[in-house]
Design an enzyme around this catalytic site. Sequence first.
Site, PDB file in Angstrom:
ATOM      1  N   SER A 108       0.815  -1.210   0.000  1.00 41.58           N
ATOM      2  CA  SER A 108       0.000   0.000   0.000  1.00 41.58           C
ATOM      3  C   SER A 108       0.852   1.265   0.000  1.00 41.58           C
ATOM      4  CB  SER A 108      -0.959  -0.039   1.195  1.00 41.58           C
ATOM      5  OG  SER A 108      -1.907   0.983   1.137  1.00 41.58           O
ATOM      6  N   ASP A 245      -2.499   6.199  -3.536  1.00 41.43           N
ATOM      7  CA  ASP A 245      -1.341   5.630  -2.855  1.00 41.43           C
ATOM      8  C   ASP A 245      -0.798   4.490  -3.707  1.00 41.43           C
ATOM      9  OD1 ASP A 245      -3.513   3.982  -2.400  1.00 41.43           O
ATOM     10  OD2 ASP A 245      -2.851   3.344  -0.424  1.00 41.43           O
ATOM     11  N   ASP A 247      -1.024   1.269  -3.925  1.00 43.45           N
ATOM     12  CA  ASP A 247      -1.887   0.240  -4.516  1.00 43.45           C
ATOM     13  C   ASP A 247      -3.244   0.803  -4.927  1.00 43.45           C
ATOM     14  OD1 ASP A 247      -2.973   0.567  -1.960  1.00 43.45           O
ATOM     15  OD2 ASP A 247      -3.461  -1.556  -1.747  1.00 43.45           O
ATOM     16  N   ASP A 249      -5.845   2.099  -3.428  1.00 41.42           N
ATOM     17  CA  ASP A 249      -7.119   1.931  -2.742  1.00 41.42           C
ATOM     18  C   ASP A 249      -7.503   3.187  -1.964  1.00 41.42           C
ATOM     19  OD1 ASP A 249      -5.316   1.730  -0.643  1.00 41.42           O
ATOM     20  OD2 ASP A 249      -6.126  -0.137   0.173  1.00 41.42           O
TER      21      ASP A 249
END
Length: 447
Positions: A108, A245, A247, A249
């Site tokens: 992340s 960010d 990843d 999400d």
Amino acid sequence: MALFGTDGVRGLANGPLTADLALTLAQATAVVLGQGRIAEARKAAGRRLTAVVARDPRISGEFLSAAVEAGLASSGVDVLDAGTLPTPAAAYLIGDIDADFGVMISASHNPAPDNGIKIFARGGVKLPDVVERRIEEAMSGEKLRPTGRDVGRVIRFADAEDRYAIHLLASLPYRLDGLHVVLDCAHGAASGVSPETFRNAGAKVTLIGADPDGININDGYGSTHLERLSAEVVRVGADVGIAHDGDADRCLAVDANGTVVDGDQIMAILAVAMKRAGRLKGDTLVATVMSNLGLHRAMAAHGIRVETTAVGDRYVLERMNEGGFSLGGEQSGHVIMSRFATTGDGVLTGLHLCAEMARTGRSLADLASIMTVFPQVLVNVRGVERSRATDLDVTDAVATASAALGDAGRVLLRPSGTEPMVRVMVEAASEAEAHRVADELALVVRG
């Protein structure tokens, strides 16, 4: 110490998070998620189970995804390798192709040396704690070791990105024609699909942080580093900036003046828009206890109820699923629109935020003015037992401070779940007052 944290397994790649661990975790996942009525019916029909595997572009994702895919295939699971894609894309694809489960390799918003393994069940939903514990226990148990034709295959998921992009575009109520958007992709998983989708939705796109090289993910770019995005929006005269960010999400935004619009403000804008369109189930928004007091005030003014959960998007999602609610999220930018996603989706959120700008013809600053952000101060009191948060002298001090603030503020104490620390959060009408109250309470907590 438990292997699974609040968002899968995470740690330093080739530190605690090794290829051996990834392979064993994948084998255990095949054992546990290969059970159940649907899985057994598929196996009885002579069909192997199927899993989607994706990753963000950090360099260690290459060997970790290879290890995960080896563990799954050696357990008789067919793997569809989706390559580099956002976490919400992996979750969507699991449901879209009716896969049995899926794995996302990502840490992340963490720096490049870290990595993580997130496991999704059928439908692209996060695993409950009890299933994570079963997988952890299965890591030391007997593995599945099929031979011959029963060994799984690893197949390239060739149209994975296209499927996800089409899904995003189909969700949009309005095109983005005429909007100039600066996208900051954090040199992460959205660097390909986010610009493509915004352009196909009609926006003019300026890109920053969209040149991943395996080691620059989240490095000075993305939703945890908004300074460059703010400067670029002002420099090019854009209407809005959208930050993901690593990843993707999460979504945070910047208005035309370079001012940050956080997750609470984004949720406020979307909640009012969805209520107007009759799509806000139960006229309810789900948020965490850390959401700003201003969000609660704004929602009350528009006849929208706010349900609060513990910090963490998994708790938001659990409450949304329990109540059948359609919108929830966190101040940090995890926004869940359950009609279109099973997890936070930064690209989806950014598209819908921009669509509301396009629909109304209003600037983001104007839309965000729906909510007055109360100054919020957070003090981490380290080196104290977490139980201090419930000691009598502390609770008395909190009650006194809360009474003094009245309706113009709020106090929240949260013990850390992982270390000896108590977090003191204070909201007040002014930043100076919030600092004063937080510092006074921190002294009491320290004893």
